[in-house]
Design a protein around this motif. Structure first.
Motif, PDB file in Angstrom:
ATOM      1  N   HIS A 111      39.880 -31.773 -43.176  1.00  0.00           N
ATOM      2  CA  HIS A 111      41.021 -32.461 -42.824  1.00  0.00           C
ATOM      3  C   HIS A 111      41.428 -32.327 -41.431  1.00  0.00           C
ATOM      4  O   HIS A 111      41.751 -33.428 -40.725  1.00  0.00           O
ATOM      5  CB  HIS A 111      42.349 -31.976 -43.703  1.00  0.00           C
ATOM      6  CG  HIS A 111      43.529 -32.684 -43.582  1.00  0.00           C
ATOM      7  ND1 HIS A 111      44.452 -32.079 -42.668  1.00  0.00           N
ATOM      8  CD2 HIS A 111      43.976 -33.830 -44.098  1.00  0.00           C
ATOM      9  CE1 HIS A 111      45.285 -33.224 -42.679  1.00  0.00           C
ATOM     10  NE2 HIS A 111      45.406 -34.080 -43.606  1.00  0.00           N
ATOM     11  N   SER A 112      40.980 -31.009 -40.826  1.00  0.00           N
ATOM     12  CA  SER A 112      41.754 -30.954 -39.257  1.00  0.00           C
ATOM     13  C   SER A 112      40.695 -31.602 -38.415  1.00  0.00           C
ATOM     14  O   SER A 112      41.264 -32.073 -37.291  1.00  0.00           O
ATOM     15  CB  SER A 112      41.448 -29.384 -39.047  1.00  0.00           C
ATOM     16  OG  SER A 112      42.546 -28.882 -39.903  1.00  0.00           O
ATOM     17  N   LEU A 113      39.433 -31.901 -38.690  1.00  0.00           N
ATOM     18  CA  LEU A 113      38.493 -32.717 -37.838  1.00  0.00           C
ATOM     19  C   LEU A 113      39.006 -34.033 -37.667  1.00  0.00           C
ATOM     20  O   LEU A 113      38.633 -34.662 -36.796  1.00  0.00           O
ATOM     21  CB  LEU A 113      37.074 -32.577 -38.501  1.00  0.00           C
ATOM     22  CG  LEU A 113      36.228 -31.104 -38.265  1.00  0.00           C
ATOM     23  CD1 LEU A 113      34.985 -31.275 -38.887  1.00  0.00           C
ATOM     24  CD2 LEU A 113      36.079 -30.906 -37.035  1.00  0.00           C
ATOM     25  N   VAL A 114      39.696 -34.586 -38.684  1.00  0.00           N
ATOM     26  CA  VAL A 114      40.212 -35.845 -38.760  1.00  0.00           C
ATOM     27  C   VAL A 114      41.436 -35.996 -38.191  1.00  0.00           C
ATOM     28  O   VAL A 114      41.629 -36.955 -37.243  1.00  0.00           O
ATOM     29  CB  VAL A 114      39.872 -36.525 -39.962  1.00  0.00           C
ATOM     30  CG1 VAL A 114      40.577 -38.134 -39.996  1.00  0.00           C
ATOM     31  CG2 VAL A 114      38.575 -36.595 -40.733  1.00  0.00           C
ATOM     32  N   HIS A 115      42.360 -35.164 -38.413  1.00  0.00           N
ATOM     33  CA  HIS A 115      43.770 -35.500 -38.235  1.00  0.00           C
ATOM     34  C   HIS A 115      44.318 -34.624 -37.189  1.00  0.00           C
ATOM     35  O   HIS A 115      45.353 -34.902 -36.489  1.00  0.00           O
ATOM     36  CB  HIS A 115      44.587 -35.226 -39.510  1.00  0.00           C
ATOM     37  CG  HIS A 115      44.665 -36.005 -40.453  1.00  0.00           C
ATOM     38  ND1 HIS A 115      43.511 -35.981 -41.611  1.00  0.00           N
ATOM     39  CD2 HIS A 115      45.144 -37.115 -40.956  1.00  0.00           C
ATOM     40  CE1 HIS A 115      43.558 -36.892 -42.424  1.00  0.00           C
ATOM     41  NE2 HIS A 115      44.555 -37.782 -42.057  1.00  0.00           N
ATOM     42  N   ASP A 116      43.463 -33.497 -36.646  1.00  0.00           N
ATOM     43  CA  ASP A 116      43.738 -32.511 -35.726  1.00  0.00           C
ATOM     44  C   ASP A 116      43.110 -32.524 -34.567  1.00  0.00           C
ATOM     45  O   ASP A 116      43.035 -31.632 -33.648  1.00  0.00           O
ATOM     46  CB  ASP A 116      43.978 -31.287 -36.076  1.00  0.00           C
ATOM     47  CG  ASP A 116      45.053 -30.964 -37.220  1.00  0.00           C
ATOM     48  OD1 ASP A 116      46.103 -31.647 -37.363  1.00  0.00           O
ATOM     49  OD2 ASP A 116      44.744 -30.183 -38.109  1.00  0.00           O
ATOM     50  N   ALA A 117      42.180 -33.811 -34.418  1.00  0.00           N
ATOM     51  CA  ALA A 117      41.202 -33.864 -33.390  1.00  0.00           C
ATOM     52  C   ALA A 117      42.072 -33.842 -31.975  1.00  0.00           C
ATOM     53  O   ALA A 117      41.517 -33.015 -30.812  1.00  0.00           O
ATOM     54  CB  ALA A 117      40.495 -35.310 -33.419  1.00  0.00           C
ATOM     55  N   GLU A 118      43.262 -34.501 -31.716  1.00  0.00           N
ATOM     56  CA  GLU A 118      43.699 -34.412 -30.396  1.00  0.00           C
ATOM     57  C   GLU A 118      44.164 -32.656 -29.809  1.00  0.00           C
ATOM     58  O   GLU A 118      44.413 -32.299 -28.749  1.00  0.00           O
ATOM     59  CB  GLU A 118      45.131 -35.223 -30.405  1.00  0.00           C
ATOM     60  CG  GLU A 118      44.515 -36.386 -30.640  1.00  0.00           C
ATOM     61  CD  GLU A 118      45.802 -37.578 -30.468  1.00  0.00           C
ATOM     62  OE1 GLU A 118      46.905 -36.860 -30.398  1.00  0.00           O
ATOM     63  OE2 GLU A 118      45.764 -38.846 -30.425  1.00  0.00           O
ATOM     64  N   SER A 119      44.493 -32.112 -31.124  1.00  0.00           N
ATOM     65  CA  SER A 119      44.922 -30.473 -30.919  1.00  0.00           C
ATOM     66  C   SER A 119      43.919 -29.868 -30.591  1.00  0.00           C
ATOM     67  O   SER A 119      43.957 -28.752 -29.933  1.00  0.00           O
ATOM     68  CB  SER A 119      45.799 -30.074 -31.908  1.00  0.00           C
ATOM     69  OG  SER A 119      46.958 -30.807 -32.382  1.00  0.00           O
ATOM     70  N   ILE A 120      42.587 -30.144 -31.086  1.00  0.00           N
ATOM     71  CA  ILE A 120      41.343 -29.365 -30.862  1.00  0.00           C
ATOM     72  C   ILE A 120      40.709 -29.389 -29.369  1.00  0.00           C
ATOM     73  O   ILE A 120      40.521 -30.525 -28.941  1.00  0.00           O
ATOM     74  CB  ILE A 120      40.538 -29.269 -31.761  1.00  0.00           C
ATOM     75  CG1 ILE A 120      40.970 -29.253 -33.190  1.00  0.00           C
ATOM     76  CG2 ILE A 120      39.102 -28.604 -31.483  1.00  0.00           C
ATOM     77  CD1 ILE A 120      40.046 -29.484 -34.352  1.00  0.00           C
TER      78      ILE A 120
END
Length: 671
Positions: free
Chosen positions: A66-75
């Motif tokens: 889920h994070s790879l898709v929705h938190d890409a800008e924060s990574i």
């Protein structure tokens, strides 16, 4: 034909590029990924690539997709080869992620974790099975200072064998949660390494064995040095060595404790761990610098430098004691440089002492070079110039240094004990030797110092212990003779300084010999004049004082006449002398203190003799009525009444004839 050759060349270049790219995938992976397809597993693999980093959030394995898709800008993608977050700003916690493609032989592999500030949680899982992660807690991560528990930086093994049962596992995910509230530095220091479990177990076992071995040596040295210090309490060197070994031992003990457990530290233990690990780096060199004074000749170790290093070390220790760990670890590099500076100074002064051929320098220099090399290597590891040194070279170097210091201290103790036993068995012989030395010293003082000022008989009494030089001042009846050369200042200007020095020295030598022949005491030389005492320090009857002064003055004039004969033959000027004498009371004794004292006489008697000398004519002897009454009538003739400068009342003075056996009355001067 040409096209075929071109096609063949293009095909070769294409094959070479593919080969290079395939190697690059393993050596320099794409962001957040390592491809293990080309890794042969013969050696461990440093996972020092472009890690993904999610700041201010602890990601869990089940949130990965889920994070790879929705938190890409924060990574964020950390730069290649950089795994240190330096001094992280708020929120000072986050998650590091690395993806390993094509993992193989997981049953034999493990992760060898590097150092994290100040707590971490490692979760490794197959991407297709996020609910079955392998978890390793290094301390307790948390989103605040109170919710996290720090762990001292060390190494740990995380076995991957349980994941081997998951099939298929085409991609392995490493998820590191790191919080850094208890330390200035943040993030990873050394990235994890992937390799055979047996290799990492051997490295960890070697590290723990080296810790145990070094700790045993240091505790032995500390106990041994403390026993020396207890038996010879004046031996401060042994105390410094014992304290240094104790500090290093505590440092190794805390490192050993951290290496043997994955649990976090309580606040007080965390402070102690960091205090000894960083503090020993500069306190031990300072203690060694203190102990160095006893091995070097005087002057080789400036006291000002020792005090400066003491102030700097005390200041660094106060910072560690009075401020939070996460504050002063900001200056950890300064602490290390302070220790290195102290060791460098020790090396410098040892080399200087070695050039001066000082004793016991070589072992000390060898030991400090071992310690310095270990500290430099440790600093290179800290700044990742070189890889981790599993054999703990810094600890071994310091242990060798401390051990050699103790060996030198023990050698000094053994030498002192041997000397003590020798003195016990040869006490009488040594007493005789020392007595002979004292006798020779007394003889030297008598022959080279006292005899220059005192009569030989008085010197003999002092050497024999019958008389002392530091006699308290007391009032005595003495006779004072004051002799001075006429117009010597003008003559010295004409003759020049070198000839003047020759003339004056020969004059004073002759006068000294004459004075001592008549039991006189030379109070002092006053330029070209001489102040002479009769009746002190050896008492004499007033009549004997007067006769001795009269005879002495006569011989002094005769000695000057002989000198004039010689000086005339050299073409030098002829000298004349005036003499004044007076008998009366004066305060005589030692004046001054322990650093400097004079045996002299003070009072009106001395002043009056000086004034009489000024009133005398060249080559004549004038005396007061007080002295004249002790001499034969035919030896004196009235010279008139004088008002002398600085003397109250008029003084009747008498001129003395030169002393001769069967002396006749003085003839009156004519005209």
């Amino acid at each position: 034909m040409h096209r075929s050759l071109w096609q063949q060349g293009y095909l070769g270049v294409l094959i070479s590029m593919c080969w290079w790219v395939s190697g690059l995938l393993c050596a320099a992976p794409m962001p957040g990924r390592f491809d293990l397809a080309l890794w042969d597993q013969a050696q461990h693999l440093n996972l020092d690539g472009q890690w993904l980093y999610l700041s201010g959030r602890f990601m869990e394995p089940h949130e990965f997709e889920h994070s790879l898709v929705h938190d890409a800008e924060s990574i964020r993608v950390l730069g290649a080869g950089v795994s240190i977050q330096d001094r992280a700003d708020a929120p000072r916690y986050g998650t590091y992620i690395l993806r390993l493609h094509h993992p193989q032989n997981l049953a034999d592999l493990a992760l060898f974790h590097g150092l994290y500030y100040s707590s971490a949680k490692s979760q490794v899982f197959c991407r297709n099975q996020p609910h079955r992660p392998l978890t390793l807690d290094l301390g307790q991560v948390g989103a605040s200072l109170t919710s996290s528990t720090p762990k001292l930086s060390t190494f740990a093994i995380q076995r991957l064998a349980p994941l081997a049962a998951i099939s298929p596992c085409s991609e392995l995910i490493i998820m590191l949660q790191v919080s850094s509230f208890h330390h200035t530095w943040a993030g990873m220091w050394l990235p994890p390494r992937l390799g055979p479990t047996a290799e990492f177990q051997e490295l960890l076992a070697q590290q723990e064995q080296s810790y145990a071995f070094i700790l045993g040596i240091l505790l032995f040295v500390s106990f041994y040095g403390a026993s020396f210090a207890w038996r010879r309490r004046q031996e401060k060197t042994a105390l410094y060595v014992a304290l240094g070994a104790l500090l290093l031992g505590l440092r190794i003990a805390f490192l050993y404790h951290a290496a043997s457990t994955d649990a976090g530290s309580s606040p007080w233990l965390w402070r102690l761990e960091n205090l000894f690990i960083y503090g020993a780096g500069y306190l031990v060199p300072y203690l060694s610098l203190k102990s160095l004074k006893d091995f070097l000749p005087n002057g080789h170790l400036p006291r000002r430098l020792e005090r400066m290093m003491g102030v700097l070390s005390a200041g660094a220790l106060l910072i560690q004691l009075l401020t939070p760990v996460h504050f002063w670890t900001n200056y950890a590099g300064i602490f290390l440089m302070l220790g290195l500076g102290s060791v460098a100074l020790i090396i410098y002064f040892l080399i200087r002492a070695l050039c001066k051929r000082a004793d016991h320098v070589w072992p000390h220099l060898i030991g400090v070079l071992f310690a310095f090399s270990g500290m430099v290597l440790e600093m290179l590891v800290v700044y990742r110039v070189i890889d981790y040194l599993p054999l703990n070279i810094s600890g071994y170097g310091s242990a060798i240094w401390i051990s050699l210091q103790l060996q030198l201290t023990a050698q000094r103790f053994a030498d002192a004990l041997e000397k003590s036993e020798y003195l016990s068995s040869h006490l009488q012989e040594e007493v005789q030797k020392q007595t002979a030395k004292l006798t020779d010293m007394n003889r030297y003082i008598a022959e080279n110092v006292l005899r220059r000022f005192l009569p030989p008989r008085v010197v003999s009494d002092i050497v024999a212990g019958k008389r002392t030089l530091d006699e308290k001042a007391k009032s005595l009846e003495i006779t004072v003779l004051f002799a001075d050369l006429c117009n010597f200042t003008q003559i010295s200007v004409q003759q020049g300084p070198e000839r003047t020095a020759v003339v004056l020295n020969s004059f004073l030598v002759q006068m000294t010999e004459t004075v001592f022949e008549h039991n006189g005491t030379i109070d002092k030389f006053l330029g070209d004049g001489v102040l002479i005492l009769f009746g002190a320090p050896e008492p004499m009857e007033p009549s004997l004082q007067a006769e001795a002064a009269w005879r002495c003055a006569t011989r002094m004039l005769e000695a000057l006449e002989s000198l004039n004969t010689f000086w005339q033959s050299q073409g030098w000027s002829v000298l004349q002398m005036r003499m004044g004498m007076h008998s009366g009371p004066a305060v005589v004794g030692s004046f001054g203190g322990p650093m400097r004292s004079d045996y002299t006489a003070i009072g009106d008697t001395v002043n009056l003799a000086s004034r009489i000398q000024n009133a005398a004519e060249p080559n004549t002897m004038l005396v007061t009525e007080e002295m004249a009454r002790h001499l034969p009538m035919q030896a004196r003739r009235s010279h008139g009444s004088y008002q002398l400068k600085g003397i109250a009342g008029s003084q009747v003075l008498y001129e003395l004839a030169p002393w001769r056996p069967g002396i006749l009355p003085l003839e009156k001067k004519t005209g």
